[in-house]
Design a protein around this motif. Structure first.
Motif, PDB file in Angstrom:
ATOM      1  N   THR A  24      35.974  18.482  46.596  1.00 36.67           N
ATOM      2  CA  THR A  24      35.478  17.509  47.576  1.00 36.67           C
ATOM      3  C   THR A  24      36.401  17.464  48.786  1.00 36.67           C
ATOM      4  O   THR A  24      35.942  17.464  49.943  1.00 36.67           O
ATOM      5  N   VAL A  25      37.701  17.460  48.539  1.00 39.77           N
ATOM      6  CA  VAL A  25      38.677  17.437  49.639  1.00 39.77           C
ATOM      7  C   VAL A  25      38.565  18.710  50.482  1.00 39.77           C
ATOM      8  O   VAL A  25      38.612  18.651  51.716  1.00 39.77           O
ATOM      9  N   PHE A  26      38.411  19.868  49.844  1.00 38.45           N
ATOM     10  CA  PHE A  26      38.237  21.125  50.585  1.00 38.45           C
ATOM     11  C   PHE A  26      37.065  21.007  51.554  1.00 38.45           C
ATOM     12  O   PHE A  26      37.159  21.401  52.713  1.00 38.45           O
ATOM     13  N   VAL A  27      35.943  20.461  51.077  1.00 36.35           N
ATOM     14  CA  VAL A  27      34.762  20.351  51.935  1.00 36.35           C
ATOM     15  C   VAL A  27      35.002  19.336  53.054  1.00 36.35           C
ATOM     16  O   VAL A  27      34.743  19.623  54.233  1.00 36.35           O
ATOM     17  N   ILE A  28      35.493  18.154  52.697  1.00 38.05           N
ATOM     18  CA  ILE A  28      35.696  17.104  53.704  1.00 38.05           C
ATOM     19  C   ILE A  28      36.657  17.573  54.799  1.00 38.05           C
ATOM     20  O   ILE A  28      36.415  17.354  55.986  1.00 38.05           O
ATOM     21  N   ALA A  29      37.738  18.229  54.416  1.00 38.82           N
ATOM     22  CA  ALA A  29      38.761  18.633  55.382  1.00 38.82           C
ATOM     23  C   ALA A  29      38.347  19.818  56.250  1.00 38.82           C
ATOM     24  O   ALA A  29      38.895  20.009  57.339  1.00 38.82           O
ATOM     25  N   ASN A  30      37.364  20.607  55.796  1.00 38.91           N
ATOM     26  CA  ASN A  30      37.072  21.858  56.497  1.00 38.91           C
ATOM     27  C   ASN A  30      35.662  21.983  57.057  1.00 38.91           C
ATOM     28  O   ASN A  30      35.343  22.992  57.683  1.00 38.91           O
TER      29      ASN A  30
ATOM     30  N   VAL B 129      37.254  30.695  59.416  1.00 36.52           N
ATOM     31  CA  VAL B 129      38.095  30.706  58.211  1.00 36.52           C
ATOM     32  C   VAL B 129      38.023  29.372  57.453  1.00 36.52           C
ATOM     33  O   VAL B 129      37.883  29.378  56.224  1.00 36.52           O
ATOM     34  N   PRO B 130      38.092  28.203  58.119  1.00 35.16           N
ATOM     35  CA  PRO B 130      37.985  26.951  57.362  1.00 35.16           C
ATOM     36  C   PRO B 130      36.662  26.816  56.599  1.00 35.16           C
ATOM     37  O   PRO B 130      36.638  26.269  55.499  1.00 35.16           O
ATOM     38  N   PHE B 131      35.586  27.336  57.160  1.00 38.74           N
ATOM     39  CA  PHE B 131      34.317  27.282  56.437  1.00 38.74           C
ATOM     40  C   PHE B 131      34.350  28.207  55.227  1.00 38.74           C
ATOM     41  O   PHE B 131      34.036  27.796  54.110  1.00 38.74           O
ATOM     42  N   VAL B 132      34.744  29.458  55.443  1.00 36.24           N
ATOM     43  CA  VAL B 132      34.733  30.451  54.367  1.00 36.24           C
ATOM     44  C   VAL B 132      35.744  30.096  53.278  1.00 36.24           C
ATOM     45  O   VAL B 132      35.410  30.029  52.091  1.00 36.24           O
ATOM     46  N   SER B 133      36.988  29.865  53.662  1.00 38.70           N
ATOM     47  CA  SER B 133      38.040  29.623  52.670  1.00 38.70           C
ATOM     48  C   SER B 133      38.142  28.164  52.254  1.00 38.70           C
ATOM     49  O   SER B 133      38.696  27.877  51.194  1.00 38.70           O
ATOM     50  N   GLY B 134      37.630  27.253  53.056  1.00 37.86           N
ATOM     51  CA  GLY B 134      37.718  25.833  52.744  1.00 37.86           C
ATOM     52  C   GLY B 134      36.443  25.273  52.151  1.00 37.86           C
ATOM     53  O   GLY B 134      36.397  24.879  50.990  1.00 37.86           O
ATOM     54  N   VAL B 135      35.375  25.265  52.950  1.00 39.74           N
ATOM     55  CA  VAL B 135      34.113  24.679  52.491  1.00 39.74           C
ATOM     56  C   VAL B 135      33.569  25.454  51.289  1.00 39.74           C
ATOM     57  O   VAL B 135      33.195  24.850  50.269  1.00 39.74           O
ATOM     58  N   LEU B 136      33.518  26.769  51.383  1.00 39.48           N
ATOM     59  CA  LEU B 136      32.970  27.545  50.270  1.00 39.48           C
ATOM     60  C   LEU B 136      33.852  27.455  49.023  1.00 39.48           C
ATOM     61  O   LEU B 136      33.335  27.451  47.899  1.00 39.48           O
ATOM     62  N   SER B 137      35.161  27.338  49.196  1.00 41.09           N
ATOM     63  CA  SER B 137      36.037  27.114  48.037  1.00 41.09           C
ATOM     64  C   SER B 137      35.736  25.765  47.403  1.00 41.09           C
ATOM     65  O   SER B 137      35.718  25.629  46.177  1.00 41.09           O
ATOM     66  N   GLY B 138      35.505  24.757  48.235  1.00 39.67           N
ATOM     67  CA  GLY B 138      35.136  23.442  47.717  1.00 39.67           C
ATOM     68  C   GLY B 138      33.846  23.492  46.926  1.00 39.67           C
ATOM     69  O   GLY B 138      33.720  22.884  45.857  1.00 39.67           O
ATOM     70  N   VAL B 139      32.874  24.234  47.454  1.00 34.62           N
ATOM     71  CA  VAL B 139      31.600  24.392  46.754  1.00 34.62           C
ATOM     72  C   VAL B 139      31.829  25.091  45.408  1.00 34.62           C
ATOM     73  O   VAL B 139      31.240  24.704  44.389  1.00 34.62           O
ATOM     74  N   ALA B 140      32.690  26.095  45.385  1.00 34.84           N
ATOM     75  CA  ALA B 140      32.983  26.789  44.122  1.00 34.84           C
ATOM     76  C   ALA B 140      33.630  25.842  43.111  1.00 34.84           C
ATOM     77  O   ALA B 140      33.278  25.861  41.919  1.00 34.84           O
ATOM     78  N   LEU B 141      34.565  25.026  43.563  1.00 38.84           N
ATOM     79  CA  LEU B 141      35.212  24.071  42.649  1.00 38.84           C
ATOM     80  C   LEU B 141      34.223  23.019  42.151  1.00 38.84           C
ATOM     81  O   LEU B 141      34.206  22.683  40.957  1.00 38.84           O
ATOM     82  N   LEU B 142      33.403  22.496  43.046  1.00 40.05           N
ATOM     83  CA  LEU B 142      32.399  21.520  42.630  1.00 40.05           C
ATOM     84  C   LEU B 142      31.375  22.161  41.693  1.00 40.05           C
ATOM     85  O   LEU B 142      30.942  21.538  40.718  1.00 40.05           O
TER      86      LEU B 142
END
Length: 185
Positions: free
Chosen positions: A16-22, A155-168
């Protein structure tokens, strides 16, 4: 049950934090807000489903087949987390010192968090955490590669938002698996 699921909730919270921050520029602002809201709602839904499963007497998820929290969060776990912290801080300092764009920070974090999951796969003997670990590792590497191109703003979308989606997504899999175990005859 919630104590035994702490690893799942930590993953979901960080997702959730990855998505919110990125979820920001270059994304359309409406898309960014929608992604943030969806991440928060997903986290809340996972928490509600886990509570419901716990009330039904569901099986533990998110950790190894261990008889106690001590063996789950013991020395090997501590070593992996300590190495993760050192690599995150040291790597980001090195990247900054080398003049890398600021966007590399999230890519480096995704890479190290992914590698941390892969190490915990061996420690906890839970292959299921290798899936988000592999995804985050790949998204971190891709983001680091993108940082050297004109696509650095993504990069924030690919490494941040998509990582958040993977964790969720990994957390959702674990929680729904536990919930389904409570409704089976």
């Amino acid at each position: 049950m919630l104590q035994r699921m702490s690893g799942v909730f930590i993953g979901a919270l960080f997702g959730t934090v990855f998505v919110i921050a990125n979820a920001h520029d270059p994304l359309n602002p409406t898309v960014g807000v929608a992604l943030r809201v969806l991440a928060v709602l997903t986290f809340a839904g996972l928490l509600a489903l886990a509570l419901r499963a716990g009330r039904r007497g569901g099986a533990a998820v998110g950790g190894p087949q261990a008889s106690s929290q001590e063996s789950w969060y013991g020395g090997k776990f501590g070593f992996v987390v300590a190495a993760e912290v050192v690599l995150m801080i040291g790597g980001n300092l090195a990247l900054r010192g080398a003049g890398a764009p600021a966007e590399t920070a999230v890519a480096w974090i995704a890479l190290i968090v992914g590698l941390h999951f892969l190490a915990l796969t061996a420690v906890w003997k839970r292959r299921s955490i290798a899936v988000p670990g592999t995804a985050l590792t790949a998204l971190g590497v891709i983001g680091l590669g993108m940082a050297a191109t004109s696509a650095v703003a993504w990069v924030p979308f690919v490494s941040g938002v998509l990582s958040g989606v993977a964790l969720l997504g990994g957390s959702a899999y674990a929680v729904t698996h536990a919930y389904r175990a409570t409704v089976r005859p």
